[in-house]
Design an enzyme around this catalytic site. Structure first.
Site, mmCIF file in Angstrom:
data_model
loop_
_atom_site.group_PDB
_atom_site.id
_atom_site.type_symbol
_atom_site.label_atom_id
_atom_site.label_comp_id
_atom_site.label_asym_id
_atom_site.label_seq_id
_atom_site.Cartn_x
_atom_site.Cartn_y
_atom_site.Cartn_z
ATOM 1 N N MET A 1 0.851 -1.170 -0.017
ATOM 2 C CA MET A 1 0.062 -0.047 0.017
ATOM 3 C C MET A 1 0.930 1.234 0.032
ATOM 4 O O MET A 1 2.159 1.327 0.532
ATOM 5 C CB MET A 1 -0.765 0.016 1.195
ATOM 6 C CG MET A 1 -1.660 -1.089 1.478
ATOM 7 S SD MET A 1 -3.028 -1.527 -0.078
ATOM 8 C CE MET A 1 -4.034 0.094 0.321
ATOM 9 N N ALA B 1 -1.203 2.404 10.188
ATOM 10 C CA ALA B 1 -2.753 2.129 9.511
ATOM 11 C C ALA B 1 -2.584 1.199 8.131
ATOM 12 O O ALA B 1 -3.592 0.397 7.771
ATOM 13 C CB ALA B 1 -3.118 3.479 9.351
ATOM 14 N N GLY B 2 -1.382 1.137 7.448
ATOM 15 C CA GLY B 2 -1.442 0.734 6.197
ATOM 16 C C GLY B 2 -2.477 1.570 5.398
ATOM 17 O O GLY B 2 -3.367 1.248 4.980
ATOM 18 N N CYS B 3 -2.064 2.907 5.096
ATOM 19 C CA CYS B 3 -3.124 3.953 4.476
ATOM 20 C C CYS B 3 -3.830 3.324 3.435
ATOM 21 O O CYS B 3 -3.630 2.723 2.530
ATOM 22 C CB CYS B 3 -2.326 5.343 4.405
ATOM 23 S SG CYS B 3 -1.228 5.384 2.834
ATOM 24 N N ILE B 4 -5.274 4.093 3.565
ATOM 25 C CA ILE B 4 -6.119 3.600 2.390
ATOM 26 C C ILE B 4 -6.157 4.236 1.189
ATOM 27 O O ILE B 4 -5.787 5.217 0.822
ATOM 28 C CB ILE B 4 -7.525 3.861 3.141
ATOM 29 C CG1 ILE B 4 -8.648 3.220 2.443
ATOM 30 C CG2 ILE B 4 -7.599 5.335 3.609
ATOM 31 C CD1 ILE B 4 -9.895 3.033 3.390
#
Lengths: 411, 102
Positions: free
Chosen positions: A157, B99-102
């Protein structure tokens, strides 16, 4: 005359040209848009191309058809941005001075970041669907694939449209059912995240759907390499997953131009104020869409909401006023779930997607975080809205730039 | 919620991450490491100091970033914190789970 330059004529750059050519005083300002390409692709359509739902001609139009006639469209390659001296160095040697710059150069896949990814099996049994070429090659492969282990994989990500790989998994399930060969295909969804998605409520809803469709999930998978010889993907912790067909979302990065200009972070995204959309390093540079490092989804809906905010702030900046318009991270995404159904999610920096009705509280007609046919028709209608409303900078009725909490069920 | 770690009462979330970095100390780090079957070596501490500094500078953490930190490469990072290295390292360091950004 003062000059505003927009780099990139994709979704975000085109919308900004359409907003600003109305809003700027054109006796004082000229507007240039620079993009080396001539075609505008409807990128959400790449998801449907592999399954023969859309044809190439459904998703490609000409960039110039969407740029207002009083805006100069420059179809040339950019070498770099010289931010210290306020000019663009073009690849041919020309220089383009600017008073105000909007960077809208997007993000693209970088399979070379992962060992073996674009190796011998690339476009033979290893595919992406984030490029037109990749989606088309995958369509041709799927047309006569006989089945086996289908692995759908996210490298790291952030990626553009973070729900697209899930949608791919759902559509694949439906596609193989219709071809009467679902029993010959094992579908595995492999993600570096700890679950199907990043936010708890939507993760729960989406994991339920994966289970229902007999799609297994491998989470916390940080890929170290694609082993072309053994047709496996291997993670740093030693986990090995075999594939007959790997559909991967490679690392996404901002444009190389950003690296050449010394304006990006380690993934070539431009450090950007997440509320005002001003560059953190240069007051007369603003950034929109996938090119920013703001912690919002990299998606067209986000760029659309950002465009409203950015237009206001550009006008404030020109008048030397404070940048009072603030972006809240609003994203609004349809998630195709196969068999002519879809989910809808609506969220921002601080509010995760929840269930409820949209856009009218209690009425809908769209349901949040629940599968419905209406949501699917919404997704398909969106292609028309994209070409005819969104790119032109026309507001979508009843959907505001900042998120509304009405009609939603927060705990 | 409250939890007692290394004889100190601290605030943690439902996953056991400290919610106030100011409450963290080295003994707490060692205790959380023990719960995760890790004995902290000087190399572990280098990584923990690195992630704490990045947290203080408000830089989002990713496995890629650790790999390019100059402290460890990704393989070494996995060797030090075998199961979910970033989640484990941040937990020991007393900072929020990335967070493992979105």
């Amino acid at each position: 005359m003062k000059r505003l330059v927009i780099l990139g004529a994709g979704t975000a750059g085109t919308m900004m040209a359409n907003h600003l050519h109305h809003k700027l005083n054109r006796k004082e300002w000229t507007i240039d848009v620079v993009d080396e390409r001539t075609e505008h692709h409807y990128q959400p359509g790449y998801l449907f191309l592999p399954f023969d739902i859309y044809k190439p001609e459904d998703i490609i139009k000409s960039i110039k058809d969407f740029i207002p006639s009083d805006v100069n469209l420059i179809t040339k390659k950019i070498d770099r941005i010289v931010a210290a001296d306020n000019y663009i160095q073009m690849a041919g040697g020309d220089q383009l001075h600017y008073d105000l710059l909007i960077i809208a150069t997007g993000a693209k896949i970088a399979p070379e970041e992962t060992e073996g990814m674009n190796g011998a099996e690339w476009q033979h049994s290893v595919f992406d669907f984030y490029t037109f070429e990749g989606a088309l090659a995958l369509r041709n492969k799927l047309r006569d694939w006989q089945g086996g282990n289908l692995v759908i994989h996210i490298t790291e990500m952030p990626i553009k449209c973070p729900v697209a790989p899930l949608e791919f998994a759902f559509l694949a399930d439906s596609y193989f059912q219709h071809k009467k060969m679902r029993d010959k295909v094992n579908i595995t969804y492999v993600t570096p995240l700890s679950g199907a998605f990043t936010k708890p409520k939507s993760t729960a809803a989406l994991e339920h759907l994966l289970e229902e469709k007999n799609i297994s999930i491998e989470s916390d998978f940080a890929i170290s390499e694609v082993d072309n010889e053994n047709k496996t993907i291997v993670d740093y912790g030693g986990k090995v997953i075999p594939f007959d067909l790997l559909v991967t979302v490679p690392t996404n990065k901002g444009d190389e131009l950003i690296a050449r200009s010394g304006l990006g972070d380690d993934l070539n995204y431009v450090p950007t104020n997440k509320e005002t959309l001003q560059s953190k390093d240069h007051a007369n540079i603003f950034v929109i869409g996938d090119a920013t490092n703001v912690p919002a989804s990299k998606a067209g809906s986000v760029a659309h909401f950002e465009a409203d905010i950015l237009t206001e702030n550009i006008l404030h900046f020109i008048k030397s006023e404070s940048l009072s318009a603030t972006f809240d991270g609003h994203a609004n995404c349809f998630i195709e779930t196969g068999n002519s159904k879809a989910l809808l999610i609506d969220f921002n920096y601080t509010h995760e997607p929840v269930d409820g009705m949209f856009p009218f509280a209690g009425v809908g007609p769209l349901q949040l975080l629940k599968e419905s046919k209406m949501n699917h028709w919404g997704k398909l209608a969106f292609r028309w809205i994209y070409w005819n409303v969104l790119l032109k900078g026309t507001p979508i009725p009843f959907v505001s730039a900042n998120m509304s909490t009405a009609g939603k069920h927060f705990n | 919620m409250e939890k007692i770690i290394a004889q100190k009462t601290v605030q943690v979330n439902e996953e056991g991450y400290l919610t106030n970095f100011a409450e963290w100390n080295k003994e707490i780090g060692e205790e959380i490491a023990k719960e995760n079957n890790i004995v902290l070596s000087p190399k572990h501490w280098e990584v923990i100091n690195y992630v704490q500094n990045e947290f203080k500078n408000e830089v989002p953490l990713t496995i890629r970033k650790i790999g390019k930190s100059g402290v460890v490469d990704i393989k070494e990072f996995y060797a030090l914190f075998p199961v979910g290295p970033l989640k484990t390292a941040t937990k020991i360091a007393g900072i929020p789970k990335p967070a493992g950004c979105i």
